[in-house]
Enzyme design. Sequence first.
Site, short mmCIF file in Angstrom:
data_model
loop_
_atom_site.label_atom_id
_atom_site.label_comp_id
_atom_site.label_asym_id
_atom_site.label_seq_id
_atom_site.Cartn_x
_atom_site.Cartn_y
_atom_site.Cartn_z
N CYS A 79 47.52 -1.55 32.48
CA CYS A 79 48.86 -2.29 32.97
C CYS A 79 49.06 -2.16 34.15
CB CYS A 79 50.04 -1.45 32.07
SG CYS A 79 49.72 -1.11 30.34
N LEU A 81 52.25 -2.66 37.18
CA LEU A 81 53.62 -2.76 37.42
C LEU A 81 53.73 -2.93 38.94
CD1 LEU A 81 55.02 -0.08 35.06
CD2 LEU A 81 54.94 -2.32 34.72
N SER A 106 45.91 3.00 31.11
CA SER A 106 46.18 3.33 32.50
C SER A 106 47.16 2.48 32.80
CB SER A 106 45.01 3.13 33.29
OG SER A 106 44.05 3.61 32.91
N CYS A 107 48.40 3.12 33.58
CA CYS A 107 49.44 2.18 34.26
C CYS A 107 49.59 2.55 35.51
CB CYS A 107 50.79 2.55 33.37
SG CYS A 107 51.90 1.22 33.73
N VAL A 108 49.51 1.46 36.53
CA VAL A 108 49.49 1.96 37.88
C VAL A 108 50.59 0.60 38.62
CG1 VAL A 108 47.29 2.85 37.99
CG2 VAL A 108 47.73 0.30 38.51
#
Length: 128
Positions: A79, A81, A106-108
């Site tokens: 993901c 952002l 994973s979210c970065v």
Amino acid sequence: MSVKEVLHTDLAPAAVGPYSQAVAANNMIFTSGQIPINPKTGKIEATTIEEQTEQVMQNLHCVLAEGGVAFDRVIKTTCFLADMNDFAAFNGVYGKYFPENAPARSCVQVAALPMGAKVEVEVIAVKG
């Protein structure tokens, strides 16, 4: 026999470059990142992070369905952002699609996303 199968559906935004919406290979589906483009208009119409996340997840739903799977078969998401301050609101919508046994993720935060999008998500799913 081809090692990979390119997946395409008109129910999700068309690829705008040299890539596929998704590829199936070895009983797995790898989607390209989806941004909140409305496939009917080819534009980003949603303005809030919640609305944009909903459109992204609907686009992914359609791409996954073309490969014969649903969100319960997703094993990994990545993901992106545009603003990490949107993390909680993003999670509120994202979590509806994974009510139990959520995939690895994973979210970065990134410097920018195509077309000024606030969010982009890609997934890996297992068939069968």
